[in-house]
Enzyme design. Structure first.
Site, PDB file in Angstrom:
ATOM      1  CB  CYS A  29      -0.542   3.395  -4.364  1.00 55.33           C
ATOM      2  SG  CYS A  29       0.751   2.142  -4.314  1.00 55.33           S
ATOM      3  CG  HIS A  75      -0.800  -0.347  -8.160  1.00 51.21           C
ATOM      4  ND1 HIS A  75       0.359  -0.535  -8.887  1.00 51.21           N
ATOM      5  CD2 HIS A  75      -0.407   0.173  -6.960  1.00 51.21           C
ATOM      6  CE1 HIS A  75       1.401  -0.158  -8.157  1.00 51.21           C
ATOM      7  NE2 HIS A  75       0.961   0.277  -6.987  1.00 51.21           N
TER       8      HIS A  75
END
Length: 340
Positions: free
Chosen positions: A135, A248
């Site tokens: 990810c 993130h």
């Protein structure tokens, strides 16, 4: 490959997890052509009903005896153990597998795909399996691809700031519980992480190798080279877990082969599908996790030239790790497959 139909049977392995639930929302939002949905999870979730596209679908227990007859595509977002056990079994039964684990990513006969970057890799599926990247790799390659095409890339240095949702629901709960306890002057209890995550940073994601790199850092470098088809690209990463629930962030330094002005870099990035340039220093406009939560785009800002190295460029990116970092990328791959 898939036969053209008006609707497809989709199976989701890990349907009650954070990524599984996100996948259901995305299938509904994007009006994916479903004829039926098979949801699989552990025994404790069996019998639960989840909604998608105006219908309720009952969760089945995932067992070796489970039948996948009639399934066209399986979206696997569970553990490495589940991917190892069921990925090849499903593919052997004629089901196309889109896998979210690290089990198949570096296999030479399994494409590792971010559709905006290398959808052409889906033309050949010798094993019937497609992997989606880590990810953090997904938004990184989406930022690097237009720069690679515009000026060439010699070296990439990336530091990631990864939210606790990348570890799972238990980690999100731990952050919330620790925060409440500390604000009430109680000791924080640690279970998911080796140290307190609330009001703290952990420069450690995955397991440590002999040279001191974390497994997450190795993944980013290897996956980036594979997706960009740039086996000689120099990539180094430092991965940090931060007390953020979702999204993130990454600080990226790129050494290019040719000069590229910051405004020209912004233009190249803005032309990249799935990228949103969010960058105006005069207005203190830059991406933050709060901006990208629940969004499909990779947000990029703080684009500026780096005078410390020839042809250097700095940028900052933020992406929702549960969406583009996982569920959305998988659904987009499924969309590519059914379109073709």
């Amino acid at each position: 490959m898939l036969k053209k139909k008006s609707g497809y049977v989709i199976a989701i392995l890990g349907a009650t997890g954070a990524v599984g639930k996100e996948t259901l929302e995305i299938l509904e939002e994007r009006k994916f052509p479903l004829s039926s949905l098979r949801l699989f999870a552990s025994k404790r979730s069996a019998g639960v009903e989840l909604s998608c596209q105006g219908r309720d679908w009952k969760v089945e227990e995932l067992t070796p005896a489970a039948s996948f007859h009639g399934v066209d595509i399986a979206l696997v977002s569970a553990t490495d153990t589940i991917s190892k056990e069921y990925g090849q079994r499903l593919a052997a039964a004629g089901v196309i597998v889109i896998d979210d684990s690290g089990v198949f990513r570096m296999d030479s006969d399994v494409p590792l795909v971010v559709p905006e970057v290398n959808a052409a890799a889906l033309r050949l599926l010798p094993r019937g399996i497609v992997s989606i990247p880590n990810c953090t790799t997904t938004p990184l390659v989406m930022a690097l691809k237009p720069l690679l095409d515009t000026a060439g890339i010699k070296r990439v240095v990336v530091t990631t700031f990864q939210s606790v949702s990348g570890t799972g629901a238990a980690a999100m709960d731990e952050l919330m519980t620790q925060t409440k306890d500390l604000l009430a002057f109680r000791d924080a209890k640690t279970e998911v992480y080796p140290y307190q995550i609330a009001f703290n940073l952990l420069p450690h994601i995955g397991s440590f190798g002999d040279n001191g790199d974390c497994s997450e850092e190795v993944k980013i470098a290897r996956e980036t080279r594979k997706i960009l088809d740039a086996p000689e690209l120099l990539v180094t990463a430092t991965t940090v877990r931060v007390p953020v629930l979702r999204c993130h962030s990454e600080a990226v330094n790129v050494e290019l082969y040719r000069p590229l002005k910051a405004n020209d870099a912004r233009a190249a990035l803005a032309a990249m599908p799935g990228v949103l340039v969010y960058d105006d220093p005069n207005k203190k406009l830059y991406p933050m996790p709060l901006d990208a939560t629940g969004k499909d785009e990779v947000y990029i800002g703080r684009v500026r030239e780096d005078a410390s190295v020839a042809n250097g460029l700095n940028l900052w990116l933020v992406s929702d790790n549960l969406r583009k970092g996982a569920a959305l990328n998988a659904v987009q791959i499924a969309e590519c497959l059914v379109t073709r």
